[in-house]
Write a protein that holds these residues in place. Structure first.
Motif, mmCIF file in Angstrom:
data_model
loop_
_atom_site.group_PDB
_atom_site.id
_atom_site.type_symbol
_atom_site.label_atom_id
_atom_site.label_comp_id
_atom_site.label_asym_id
_atom_site.label_seq_id
_atom_site.Cartn_x
_atom_site.Cartn_y
_atom_site.Cartn_z
ATOM 1 N N HIS A 61 -6.831 -3.598 4.487
ATOM 2 C CA HIS A 61 -6.332 -3.802 5.848
ATOM 3 C C HIS A 61 -4.833 -3.546 5.835
ATOM 4 O O HIS A 61 -4.086 -4.252 5.156
ATOM 5 C CB HIS A 61 -6.648 -5.228 6.310
ATOM 6 N N ILE A 62 -4.385 -2.545 6.597
ATOM 7 C CA ILE A 62 -2.975 -2.173 6.643
ATOM 8 C C ILE A 62 -2.471 -2.352 8.067
ATOM 9 O O ILE A 62 -3.098 -1.884 9.017
ATOM 10 C CB ILE A 62 -2.776 -0.706 6.200
ATOM 11 N N VAL A 63 -1.334 -3.042 8.209
ATOM 12 C CA VAL A 63 -0.691 -3.213 9.500
ATOM 13 C C VAL A 63 0.703 -2.613 9.378
ATOM 14 O O VAL A 63 1.514 -3.069 8.571
ATOM 15 C CB VAL A 63 -0.600 -4.702 9.897
ATOM 16 N N ALA A 64 0.953 -1.581 10.172
ATOM 17 C CA ALA A 64 2.244 -0.896 10.117
ATOM 18 C C ALA A 64 2.739 -0.618 11.530
ATOM 19 O O ALA A 64 2.698 0.515 12.009
ATOM 20 C CB ALA A 64 2.119 0.394 9.320
ATOM 21 N N PRO A 65 3.231 -1.651 12.227
ATOM 22 C CA PRO A 65 3.745 -1.420 13.579
ATOM 23 C C PRO A 65 5.027 -0.577 13.530
ATOM 24 O O PRO A 65 5.784 -0.643 12.572
ATOM 25 C CB PRO A 65 4.030 -2.814 14.126
ATOM 26 N N ARG A 66 5.249 0.197 14.557
ATOM 27 C CA ARG A 66 6.417 1.069 14.609
ATOM 28 C C ARG A 66 7.696 0.231 14.611
ATOM 29 O O ARG A 66 7.862 -0.686 15.410
ATOM 30 C CB ARG A 66 6.371 1.916 15.871
ATOM 31 N N GLY A 67 8.575 0.525 13.681
ATOM 32 C CA GLY A 67 9.863 -0.157 13.601
ATOM 33 C C GLY A 67 9.815 -1.512 12.918
ATOM 34 O O GLY A 67 10.809 -2.234 12.916
ATOM 35 N N ASP A 81 -8.299 -10.464 -4.386
ATOM 36 C CA ASP A 81 -7.608 -10.662 -3.116
ATOM 37 C C ASP A 81 -6.113 -10.487 -3.361
ATOM 38 O O ASP A 81 -5.480 -11.346 -3.971
ATOM 39 C CB ASP A 81 -7.922 -12.052 -2.560
ATOM 40 N N ARG A 82 -5.555 -9.369 -2.885
ATOM 41 C CA ARG A 82 -4.134 -9.088 -3.092
ATOM 42 C C ARG A 82 -3.506 -8.689 -1.781
ATOM 43 O O ARG A 82 -4.164 -8.151 -0.890
ATOM 44 C CB ARG A 82 -3.958 -7.977 -4.122
ATOM 45 N N SER A 83 -2.189 -8.914 -1.658
ATOM 46 C CA SER A 83 -1.475 -8.522 -0.454
ATOM 47 C C SER A 83 -0.101 -7.986 -0.825
ATOM 48 O O SER A 83 0.404 -8.244 -1.922
ATOM 49 C CB SER A 83 -1.351 -9.706 0.504
ATOM 50 N N ALA A 84 0.493 -7.220 0.108
ATOM 51 C CA ALA A 84 1.796 -6.619 -0.132
ATOM 52 C C ALA A 84 2.569 -6.556 1.176
ATOM 53 O O ALA A 84 1.989 -6.410 2.250
ATOM 54 C CB ALA A 84 1.639 -5.220 -0.710
ATOM 55 N N VAL A 85 3.902 -6.658 1.068
ATOM 56 C CA VAL A 85 4.793 -6.563 2.221
ATOM 57 C C VAL A 85 5.891 -5.570 1.851
ATOM 58 O O VAL A 85 6.513 -5.686 0.799
ATOM 59 C CB VAL A 85 5.403 -7.938 2.566
ATOM 60 N N GLY A 86 6.133 -4.585 2.713
ATOM 61 C CA GLY A 86 7.160 -3.584 2.484
ATOM 62 C C GLY A 86 6.547 -2.231 2.173
ATOM 63 O O GLY A 86 5.421 -2.135 1.682
ATOM 64 N N HIS A 87 7.319 -1.178 2.444
ATOM 65 C CA HIS A 87 6.811 0.191 2.299
ATOM 66 C C HIS A 87 6.333 0.486 0.881
ATOM 67 O O HIS A 87 5.202 0.922 0.675
ATOM 68 C CB HIS A 87 7.901 1.202 2.698
ATOM 69 N N ARG A 88 7.187 0.279 -0.108
ATOM 70 C CA ARG A 88 6.830 0.626 -1.486
ATOM 71 C C ARG A 88 5.674 -0.225 -2.000
ATOM 72 O O ARG A 88 4.770 0.286 -2.667
ATOM 73 C CB ARG A 88 8.038 0.480 -2.401
ATOM 74 N N LYS A 89 5.685 -1.523 -1.694
ATOM 75 C CA LYS A 89 4.618 -2.399 -2.189
ATOM 76 C C LYS A 89 3.281 -2.088 -1.523
ATOM 77 O O LYS A 89 2.232 -2.176 -2.158
ATOM 78 C CB LYS A 89 5.004 -3.859 -1.992
ATOM 79 N N VAL A 90 3.308 -1.716 -0.247
ATOM 80 C CA VAL A 90 2.068 -1.362 0.438
ATOM 81 C C VAL A 90 1.489 -0.085 -0.159
ATOM 82 O O VAL A 90 0.280 0.015 -0.403
ATOM 83 C CB VAL A 90 2.293 -1.223 1.965
ATOM 84 N N LEU A 91 2.342 0.921 -0.418
ATOM 85 C CA LEU A 91 1.859 2.153 -1.040
ATOM 86 C C LEU A 91 1.274 1.892 -2.423
ATOM 87 O O LEU A 91 0.253 2.466 -2.806
ATOM 88 C CB LEU A 91 2.988 3.180 -1.119
ATOM 89 N N ALA A 92 1.917 0.984 -3.188
ATOM 90 C CA ALA A 92 1.400 0.628 -4.511
ATOM 91 C C ALA A 92 0.058 -0.092 -4.393
ATOM 92 O O ALA A 92 -0.846 0.122 -5.206
ATOM 93 C CB ALA A 92 2.414 -0.231 -5.259
ATOM 94 N N LEU A 93 -0.084 -0.952 -3.382
ATOM 95 C CA LEU A 93 -1.348 -1.673 -3.185
ATOM 96 C C LEU A 93 -2.466 -0.701 -2.796
ATOM 97 O O LEU A 93 -3.613 -0.876 -3.221
ATOM 98 C CB LEU A 93 -1.199 -2.764 -2.128
ATOM 99 N N ILE A 94 -2.149 0.321 -2.020
ATOM 100 C CA ILE A 94 -3.153 1.319 -1.652
ATOM 101 C C ILE A 94 -3.662 2.029 -2.907
ATOM 102 O O ILE A 94 -4.873 2.205 -3.092
ATOM 103 C CB ILE A 94 -2.578 2.326 -0.637
ATOM 104 N N ASP A 95 -2.753 2.417 -3.786
ATOM 105 C CA ASP A 95 -3.153 3.053 -5.047
ATOM 106 C C ASP A 95 -3.974 2.103 -5.913
ATOM 107 O O ASP A 95 -4.967 2.495 -6.525
ATOM 108 C CB ASP A 95 -1.919 3.537 -5.820
ATOM 109 N N ASP A 96 -3.551 0.836 -5.963
ATOM 110 C CA ASP A 96 -4.261 -0.163 -6.761
ATOM 111 C C ASP A 96 -5.666 -0.413 -6.203
ATOM 112 O O ASP A 96 -6.628 -0.568 -6.957
ATOM 113 C CB ASP A 96 -3.451 -1.463 -6.793
#
Length: 116
Positions: A61-67, A81-96
Motif C-alpha cells: 500500500h503506497i500513499v504519495a499525495p502531491r507535495g 509487516d513493514r512500513s516506510a516514510v520518505g522517498h528513498r525508504k519507500v523505493l527501498a520497501l518496494i524493492d524489498d
C-alpha cells in the motif's frame, strides 16, 4: 356541576393490570417456506463466481499525495509487516516487497526442499 374525568385514551378499554400476555408458540417449520410455488427449488445454488484458485497473499500500500511525504506499507499473510516514510525508504520497501515474493514460505512450496 363538574364534568366526569376522562381517561387519557378516550374510546380505548381500560387496561387490566392483572393480566399477563402469553407468548405464542412458533409454528412448526414443515414443508416449503410460505409463498413458494410448488416445483420451485428453494435451496441455494453454488456461487456462480468461482475463482481460479488464486488469492492475495501480500499487499503493498503506497500513499504519495502531491507535495507531501510518501508512505508505504508492505504486509504478507506469513506475518511480515513493514512500513516506510520518505522517498528513498519507500523505493527501498518496494524493492524489498518484490524480493519477498520469491522468499515467502506461503508462495514457494516447501515440499521437496532439503532440510537445513
Amino acid at each position: 356541576m363538574n364534568a366526569p374525568a376522562r381517561s387519557p385514551l378516550e374510546g380505548q378499554p381500560a387496561a387490566n393490570r392483572g393480566w399477563v400476555a402469553e407468548l405464542a408458540s412458533p409454528a412448526p417449520a414443515v414443508g416449503a417456506p410460505k409463498g413458494v410455488a410448488e416445483g420451485v427449488l428453494s435451496a441455494l445454488r453454488p456461487d456462480p463466481h468461482i475463482g481460479d484458485g488464486r488469492y492475495p497473499i501480500a499487499w503493498l500500500h503506497i500513499v504519495a499525495p502531491r507535495g507531501a511525504v510518501p508512505t508505504a506499507t508492505s504486509r504478507c499473510a506469513c506475518g511480515r509487516d513493514r512500513s516506510a516514510v520518505g522517498h528513498r525508504k519507500v523505493l527501498a520497501l518496494i524493492d524489498d516487497h518484490t524480493a519477498h515474493g520469491g522468499q515467502c514460505p506461503l508462495r514457494t512450496p516447501q515440499e521437496g526442499r532439503n532440510a537445513v
